[in-house]
Design a protein around this motif. Structure first.
Motif, PDB file in Angstrom:
ATOM      1  N   PRO A 237       0.923  -1.063  -0.099  1.00 25.43           N
ATOM      2  CA  PRO A 237      -0.277   0.108  -0.274  1.00 25.43           C
ATOM      3  C   PRO A 237       0.732   1.218   0.112  1.00 25.43           C
ATOM      4  CG  PRO A 237       0.331  -0.875   2.208  1.00 25.43           C
ATOM      5  CD  PRO A 237       0.631  -1.600   1.336  1.00 25.43           C
ATOM      6  N   SER A 238       0.162   2.206  -0.997  1.00 30.38           N
ATOM      7  CA  SER A 238       1.018   3.726  -0.544  1.00 30.38           C
ATOM      8  C   SER A 238      -0.090   4.341   0.838  1.00 30.38           C
ATOM      9  CB  SER A 238       0.982   4.920  -1.202  1.00 30.38           C
ATOM     10  OG  SER A 238      -0.906   5.007  -2.065  1.00 30.38           O
ATOM     11  N   VAL A 239       0.671   4.911   2.204  1.00 31.46           N
ATOM     12  CA  VAL A 239      -0.082   5.614   3.203  1.00 31.46           C
ATOM     13  C   VAL A 239      -0.576   7.364   3.379  1.00 31.46           C
ATOM     14  CG1 VAL A 239      -0.568   5.379   5.348  1.00 31.46           C
ATOM     15  CG2 VAL A 239       0.427   3.180   4.261  1.00 31.46           C
ATOM     16  N   LYS A 240      -0.847   7.539   2.509  1.00 28.60           N
ATOM     17  CA  LYS A 240      -0.836   8.964   3.846  1.00 28.60           C
ATOM     18  C   LYS A 240      -2.058   9.356   4.750  1.00 28.60           C
ATOM     19  CE  LYS A 240      -4.798  10.431   0.235  1.00 28.60           C
ATOM     20  NZ  LYS A 240      -4.906  10.937  -1.055  1.00 28.60           N
ATOM     21  N   VAL A 241      -1.563  10.438   5.255  1.00 26.29           N
ATOM     22  CA  VAL A 241      -1.847  10.740   6.588  1.00 26.29           C
ATOM     23  C   VAL A 241      -2.819  12.294   6.114  1.00 26.29           C
ATOM     24  CG1 VAL A 241      -2.722  11.545   8.492  1.00 26.29           C
ATOM     25  CG2 VAL A 241      -1.325   9.482   8.280  1.00 26.29           C
ATOM     26  N   THR A 242      -4.275  12.922   6.706  1.00 25.70           N
ATOM     27  CA  THR A 242      -5.094  13.676   5.935  1.00 25.70           C
ATOM     28  C   THR A 242      -5.198  14.625   7.090  1.00 25.70           C
ATOM     29  OG1 THR A 242      -6.969  12.936   5.691  1.00 25.70           O
ATOM     30  CG2 THR A 242      -5.024  13.640   3.753  1.00 25.70           C
ATOM     31  N   ARG A 243      -5.419  15.594   7.562  1.00 24.83           N
ATOM     32  CA  ARG A 243      -6.408  16.022   8.291  1.00 24.83           C
ATOM     33  C   ARG A 243      -7.129  17.601   8.278  1.00 24.83           C
ATOM     34  NH1 ARG A 243      -4.180  21.353  11.463  1.00 24.83           N
ATOM     35  NH2 ARG A 243      -3.770  22.487   9.653  1.00 24.83           N
ATOM     36  N   GLN A 244      -8.692  17.230   9.014  1.00 21.65           N
ATOM     37  CA  GLN A 244      -9.873  17.850   8.827  1.00 21.65           C
ATOM     38  C   GLN A 244     -10.026  19.432  10.246  1.00 21.65           C
ATOM     39  OE1 GLN A 244     -13.367  15.790   7.647  1.00 21.65           O
ATOM     40  NE2 GLN A 244     -14.937  17.974   7.232  1.00 21.65           N
ATOM     41  N   VAL A 245      -9.695  20.459   9.932  1.00 24.13           N
ATOM     42  CA  VAL A 245     -10.066  21.001  11.513  1.00 24.13           C
ATOM     43  C   VAL A 245     -11.629  21.323  11.115  1.00 24.13           C
ATOM     44  CG1 VAL A 245      -9.570  23.341  12.796  1.00 24.13           C
ATOM     45  CG2 VAL A 245      -7.543  22.153  11.041  1.00 24.13           C
ATOM     46  N   GLY A 246     -11.941  20.465  12.719  1.00 22.43           N
ATOM     47  CA  GLY A 246     -13.250  21.271  13.265  1.00 22.43           C
ATOM     48  C   GLY A 246     -13.542  22.355  14.326  1.00 22.43           C
ATOM     49  N   SER A 247     -15.083  22.800  14.731  1.00 21.21           N
ATOM     50  CA  SER A 247     -14.607  23.564  15.786  1.00 21.21           C
ATOM     51  C   SER A 247     -14.080  23.100  17.137  1.00 21.21           C
ATOM     52  CB  SER A 247     -15.738  24.039  15.801  1.00 21.21           C
ATOM     53  OG  SER A 247     -16.637  23.099  16.224  1.00 21.21           O
ATOM     54  N   ALA A 248     -14.336  21.966  17.682  1.00 18.98           N
ATOM     55  CA  ALA A 248     -13.639  21.314  18.487  1.00 18.98           C
ATOM     56  C   ALA A 248     -12.554  21.018  18.259  1.00 18.98           C
ATOM     57  CB  ALA A 248     -15.421  20.506  19.250  1.00 18.98           C
ATOM     58  N   VAL A 249     -12.968  19.417  17.496  1.00 16.04           N
ATOM     59  CA  VAL A 249     -12.031  18.363  17.333  1.00 16.04           C
ATOM     60  C   VAL A 249     -11.026  18.723  15.799  1.00 16.04           C
ATOM     61  CG1 VAL A 249     -12.542  17.709  18.750  1.00 16.04           C
ATOM     62  CG2 VAL A 249     -13.715  16.807  16.581  1.00 16.04           C
ATOM     63  N   THR A 250      -9.732  18.215  15.781  1.00 13.32           N
ATOM     64  CA  THR A 250      -9.388  17.827  14.633  1.00 13.32           C
ATOM     65  C   THR A 250      -9.479  16.099  14.288  1.00 13.32           C
ATOM     66  OG1 THR A 250      -7.664  19.758  14.656  1.00 13.32           O
ATOM     67  CG2 THR A 250      -6.940  17.936  13.246  1.00 13.32           C
ATOM     68  N   VAL A 251      -9.417  16.125  12.587  1.00 14.58           N
ATOM     69  CA  VAL A 251     -10.280  14.026  12.639  1.00 14.58           C
ATOM     70  C   VAL A 251      -8.560  13.956  11.668  1.00 14.58           C
ATOM     71  CG1 VAL A 251     -11.465  13.191  11.312  1.00 14.58           C
ATOM     72  CG2 VAL A 251     -12.268  14.730  12.492  1.00 14.58           C
ATOM     73  N   LEU A 252      -8.070  13.808  12.251  1.00 10.53           N
ATOM     74  CA  LEU A 252      -7.038  12.684  10.907  1.00 10.53           C
ATOM     75  C   LEU A 252      -7.705  11.579  10.490  1.00 10.53           C
ATOM     76  CD1 LEU A 252      -4.201  13.153  13.542  1.00 10.53           C
ATOM     77  CD2 LEU A 252      -4.570  14.044  12.143  1.00 10.53           C
ATOM     78  N   ARG A 253      -7.167  11.242   9.315  1.00  5.95           N
ATOM     79  CA  ARG A 253      -7.647  10.171   8.451  1.00  5.95           C
ATOM     80  C   ARG A 253      -6.089   9.936   8.368  1.00  5.95           C
ATOM     81  NH1 ARG A 253     -12.342   8.552   4.929  1.00  5.95           N
ATOM     82  NH2 ARG A 253     -11.880   7.811   3.918  1.00  5.95           N
ATOM     83  N   CYS A 254      -6.026   8.407   8.739  1.00  3.46           N
ATOM     84  CA  CYS A 254      -5.558   7.142   7.679  1.00  3.46           C
ATOM     85  C   CYS A 254      -5.434   6.826   6.567  1.00  3.46           C
ATOM     86  CB  CYS A 254      -4.520   6.714   8.521  1.00  3.46           C
ATOM     87  SG  CYS A 254      -2.359   5.623   8.304  1.00  3.46           S
ATOM     88  N   GLN A 255      -5.046   6.496   5.133  1.00 10.74           N
ATOM     89  CA  GLN A 255      -5.547   6.102   4.364  1.00 10.74           C
ATOM     90  C   GLN A 255      -4.175   4.685   3.806  1.00 10.74           C
ATOM     91  OE1 GLN A 255      -7.085  10.329   2.417  1.00 10.74           O
ATOM     92  NE2 GLN A 255      -8.515   8.555   1.359  1.00 10.74           N
TER      93      GLN A 255
END
Length: 417
Positions: A237-255
Motif C-alpha cells: 500500500p501507499s499510505v498518507k495522513v490527512t487532517r480536517q479541522v473542526g470547531s472542537a476537534v481535529t480529525v486525522l484520517r489515515c489512508q
C-alpha cells in the motif's frame, strides 16, 4: 464476531459485488421473519468480519438457506473463498459444484475437485437436517426463517492454524463450535435446546474438530498451490495522513491505497504508543475497481496535538511496517499542488474557450463570404442572358432604373444590328 454479524456474512451478493460500496451497518437490520435475501453485502465485507491476520491465508465456506421454497430462493447455497477470491459455488437444486475462478478452470477432474464436490454435497444434507432441527426446537413450522453458516480455517505466517464454525438463525448469532472443548457455545438462550441435542452425539464434534484442524488446512495448502501466481500476488500500500479541522476537534484520517491482498492492519500511535481500539472513530477496508483494496481509519484529536499521532500500517507486501503522520509541510505541499493544478486547469479552459471562439468566428465569416458570392452569381444569371461574344459588359445597375435599361438597349442594337 459482533452480534448480528453472521447474518451479514451469509446474506452476501449472489452475483458480482458492486465496486464502490460503503461499509454496511452491523446493527439495525430486520430480524425474525425478515426477507433476508433483500439484504446484500459483498464477500469482501463478509471476510473482513473474520479479522484475518496480515500475511495469513484462509479457506472460507459461506452457507445460506431459507424455509420457504416457493419464494424462488435455494434451500441451500454455498460459496467458497480462498483468501478473498471466490472459486466455487454450489446449490441444492443443481447439486453441482461450479468453478468460479480462472485458476480452477481445467482442474475439475482432479482429486481435489472430487473432494470439494463430496464435501459440499455432504454439507448440503447436513445443513438441511440442522435447519429443520433448529426450527423444530423453536416450534417454527410455517413462518419464513433463514439459517446461515460460516466455517473454515486460517493458516498464519508462522504456520499456526485457526478454525471457525458458526451458525446464525434469523439474523442472530446462534451457535459456535469450540474445537478445544468439543462443545457448542450458545449465543442466546433459545439456542440451548439445539446445543444440548448436538452435544449428545460426540462423533459429530470429533469430526468437526478433525476437519478444522487437519482437513481444512491441508485443503487450503492444495488450493494455494493450485492458484500459485494468482493467489500469492503482493501489492504494497501507499499510505498518507490527512487532517480536517473542526470547531472542537481535529480529525486525522489515515489512508492505505491500492494494496493486495486485503488483509491489512492499521493502527494509531500516540507518542509512539498504540492507542486502544475503542478510541478510534471508524475504520474500513473496501475494494477498488482494479482488484486492489483501500483502507482507512479515523481518529479525533485535540487541535494542537496532531503531530503527536502516527499511523502504523502492516501488510504482507511490506518488508516492514510503514509509518505515516500528518505534518504542516506535507499539508502545505498538497495545498500548493492543488492550487497549481487548479490554475493550470483554469488556463486550459480559458485557452480552449478562446480557440473555440476563434474557430467559430472564422467559420461564420467564411459562411458569410460564401453566401454573398452565391447571391452575386444568382443576380448575374438573372439579369443577363448571353447570346454571343460581347465587347461591352452589362452594367451592374441594369434594372436599378428605367434610363439605365434604355441606354443599354440602344447600345445593344447598334452593336448587333
Amino acid at each position: 464476531m459482533s452480534p448480528r454479524a453472521l447474518l451479514l456474512l451469509a446474506l452476501l451478493l449472489r452475483t458480482a459485488a458492486p465496486r464502490g460500496p460503503r461499509p454496511p451497518p452491523l446493527s439495525g437490520e430486520p430480524q425474525g421473519h425478515t426477507r433476508g435475501a433483500t439484504i446484500h453485502i459483498s464477500q469482501v465485507t463478509a471476510l473482513r468480519l473474520l479479522a484475518l491476520s496480515p500475511g495469513s491465508h484462509s479457506l472460507v465456506y459461506l452457507f445460506m438457506g431459507d424455509s420457504e421454497m416457493n419464494l424462488g430462493l435455494p434451500l441451500f447455497e454455498a460459496l467458497a473463498y480462498v483468501d478473498d477470491q471466490l472459486f466455487v459455488s454450489y446449490n441444492h437444486e443443481s447439486r453441482r459444484v461450479e468453478p468460479r475462478a480462472p485458476w480452477v478452470l481445467g482442474k475439475t477432474s482432479s482429486q481435489l475437485w472430487l473432494q470439494l464436490s463430496q464435501s459440499l454435497k455432504g454439507w448440503d444434507n447436513m445443513f438441511t437436517v440442522d435447519f429443520w432441527t433448529i426450527m423444530d426446537n423453536h416450534n417454527h413450522s410455517k413462518e419464513f426463517h433463514t439459517l446461515q453458516v460460516i466455517l473454515g480455517c486460517e493458516v498464519q505466517e508462522d504456520n499456526s492454524t485457526r478454525g471457525f464454525w458458526k451458525y446464525g438463525y434469523d439474523g442472530q448469532d446462534y451457535l459456535e463450535f469450540r474445537p478445544e472443548t468439543l462443545d457448542w457455545k450458545a449465543a442466546e438462550p433459545m439456542a440451548w435446546a439445539t446445543k444440548k441435542e448436538w452435544e449428545v452425539h460426540s462423533i459429530r464434534a470429533r469430526q468437526n474438530k478433525a476437519y478444522l484442524e487437519r482437513d481444512c488446512p491441508q485443503q487450503l495448502q492444495q488450493l494455494l498451490e493450485l492458484g500459485r501466481g494468482a493467489l500469492d500476488l503482493q501489492v504494497p500500500p501507499s499510505v498518507k495522513v490527512t487532517r480536517q479541522v473542526g470547531s472542537a476537534v481535529t480529525v486525522l484520517r489515515c489512508q492505505a491505497l491500492h494494496f493486495y491482498p486485503q488483509n491489512i492492519t492499521m493502527r494509531w500511535l500516540k507518542d509512539g504508543q498504540p492507542l486502544e481500539a475503542r478510541k478510534v472513530e471508524a475504520k474500513a477496508v473496501l475494494p477498488n475497481g482494479d482488484g486492489t483494496y483501500q483502507g482507512w481509519t479515523v481518529l479525533a484529536v485535540q487541535p494542537w496535538e496532531e503531530q503527536r499521532y502516527t499511523c502504523r500500517v502492516k501488510h504482507s507486501g511490506l518488508d516492514q511496517p510503514l509509518m505515516a503522520a500528518w505534518s504542516k509541510e506535507s499539508s502545505l505541499s498538497r495545498t500548493l499542488v492543488i492550487g497549481v493544478v487548479s490554475g493550470v486547469i483554469v488556463c486550459i479552459l480559458v485557452l480552449s474557450v478562446g480557440i473555440a471562439f476563434q474557430i467559430l468566428k472564422r467559420k461564420q465569416a467564411a459562411r458569410k463570404t460564401q453566401l454573398e458570392t452565391q447571391r452575386g452569381r444568382l443576380a448575374q444569371s438573372t439579369m443577363c442572358r448571353t447570346v454571343g461574344p460581347s465587347k461591352q459588359q452589362p452594367p451592374k445597375e441594369l434594372f436599378s432604373s428605367l434610363p439605365h435599361f434604355l441606354r443599354f438597349s440602344k447600345s445593344f442594337l447598334r452593336e448587333y444590328l
